[in-house]
Design an enzyme around this catalytic site. Structure first.
Site, mmCIF file in Angstrom:
data_model
loop_
_atom_site.group_PDB
_atom_site.id
_atom_site.type_symbol
_atom_site.label_atom_id
_atom_site.label_comp_id
_atom_site.label_asym_id
_atom_site.label_seq_id
_atom_site.Cartn_x
_atom_site.Cartn_y
_atom_site.Cartn_z
ATOM 1 N N CYS A 229 0.981 -1.276 0.124
ATOM 2 C CA CYS A 229 0.045 -0.012 0.113
ATOM 3 C C CYS A 229 0.825 1.145 -0.089
ATOM 4 O O CYS A 229 0.599 2.142 -0.659
ATOM 5 C CB CYS A 229 -0.929 0.003 1.121
ATOM 6 S SG CYS A 229 -0.266 -0.374 2.649
ATOM 7 N N HIS B 218 -2.533 5.020 6.824
ATOM 8 C CA HIS B 218 -1.206 5.669 6.846
ATOM 9 C C HIS B 218 -1.205 6.914 6.515
ATOM 10 O O HIS B 218 -1.935 7.340 5.591
ATOM 11 C CB HIS B 218 -0.329 4.792 5.890
ATOM 12 C CG HIS B 218 -0.239 3.335 6.163
ATOM 13 N ND1 HIS B 218 0.030 2.662 7.285
ATOM 14 C CD2 HIS B 218 -0.474 2.412 5.148
ATOM 15 C CE1 HIS B 218 -0.067 1.410 7.122
ATOM 16 N NE2 HIS B 218 -0.183 1.272 5.833
#
Length: 337
Positions: free
Chosen positions: A140, A220
């Site tokens: 990711c 994140h």
């Protein structure tokens, strides 16, 4: 129509299965796992064909009245390509099975680059994946790095990039099992693995990353300092980012001040699970000072690799040899506007 199997029906696997299921040029032939709990029950509700990954799993499924259609070998006999979404290191063991049966396969970013010999990011190196036997959709965070830096590179703006990553501690559904509380844990090594991983896709990138694990589970967050090849305006940089359909420019002054508010926006948009397939990059936070660029964005680690995986299927199977056409088709199917 290529027949595609998903092995591993967890956080990524269930999303990949749903994404395959809405494509009109590939067919989800079945999902395979070891679980017999509520997760696989949802796959049954969606009328996916279920297969057991091991003999023990097959017994447990039978005891739980799960209508398994067979085992992994049975599934692979019907399959043109496997998307392996099993936990880290398990996929690497499955590779030998796929190779023995001459089945194309896609791994996720938890595995090492050498396991497939090719790592994939749709807007960067789609062409190099066409008709390959295997690839790895990078993680990711690495996907977000490649998307953003590739736009700057295409615009001939990128010299080098230095990023700091604030990493979620665990997946939301596993928060009761682990994670961290009231602390932050820096990764020991600089660069953290994401920078070198991005270079496995694009060796020309001059990128260094550092990472810190933080006590939250939603996403994140990245902060980047980029040295530009020349002095540029903010408008030039934004125009470069706008060349990616998978970067969504957002504004702090519109109430999108945190990862939870961004998540809420995507829930309100009707995305399944509130998934954010795009990099959500703050337009009004972005600053250009001479030849230096500063920006920040949020990454949904459960969702960002899903469109990349669909594009990787098309590339490996040769369904579509034009990257732009595949990306556009995937975007439409997943509601990326």
């Amino acid at each position: 129509m290529k027949s595609i199997a998903v092995v591993g029906y967890g956080v990524i696997g269930k999303r990949v299965a749903d994404a395959i299921n809405v494509q009109d040029d590939m067919n989800l032939i079945g999902v395979c796992d070891v679980i017999s709990d509520w997760r696989i029950q949802n796959a049954i509700r969606k009328e996916y064909d279920i297969y057991a990954a091991t003999a023990e799993a097959e017994k447990e499924m039978k005891a739980a009245s799960i209508p398994a259609k067979g085992n992994l070998q049975d599934l692979l006999k019907k399959t043109d390509l496997v998307v392996d979404c099993t936990p880290k290191n398990i996929a690497a063991k499955n590779v030998e099975i796929y190779k023995k049966l001459s089945i194309k396969f896609i791994l996720q970013g938890g595995e090492k680059h050498h396991t497939t010999g090719h790592s994939f990011s749709a807007e960067n190196n789609y062409q190099s994946a066409i008709n390959l036997d295997a690839t790895r959709v990078v993680s990711c965070n690495t996907t977000s790095i490649l998307r953003t830096l590739t736009t700057l590179k295409r615009a001939d703006l990128l010299d080098y990039a230095r990023g700091t990553l604030l990493r979620r501690a665990t997946d939301p559904w596993e928060s009761h099992l682990g994670g961290i509380m009231n602390t932050m844990v820096p990764e020991k090594d600089i660069p953290s693995h994401q920078g070198p991983d991005a270079k496995s896709v694009d060796p020309e990138l001059d990128v260094i990353t550092a990472a810190v694990k933080v006590p939250e589970t939603l996403s994140h967050m990245h902060y980047w300092n980029v040295k530009l090849k020349k002095q540029a305006t903010k408008e030039e940089v934004l125009n470069a980012f706008k060349t990616s359909t998978r970067i969504k420019l957002i504004n702090y002054d519109q109430g999108l001040v945190s990862n939870n508010t961004i998540k809420e926006m995507f829930l309100d948009m009707g995305r399944p699970w509130g998934d954010m397939y795009e990099v959500a990059l703050w337009e009004d936070m972005l600053k250009v000072v001479g030849d230096e660029l500063f920006y920040a964005y949020v990454v949904d680690n459960q969702a960002i690799v899903i469109p990349e995986t669909i594009d990787a299927i098309r590339a490996l199977t040769g369904i579509e040899t034009d990257a732009a056409k595949s990306i556009a088709k995937t975007n439409i199917s997943l509601g990326i506007i």
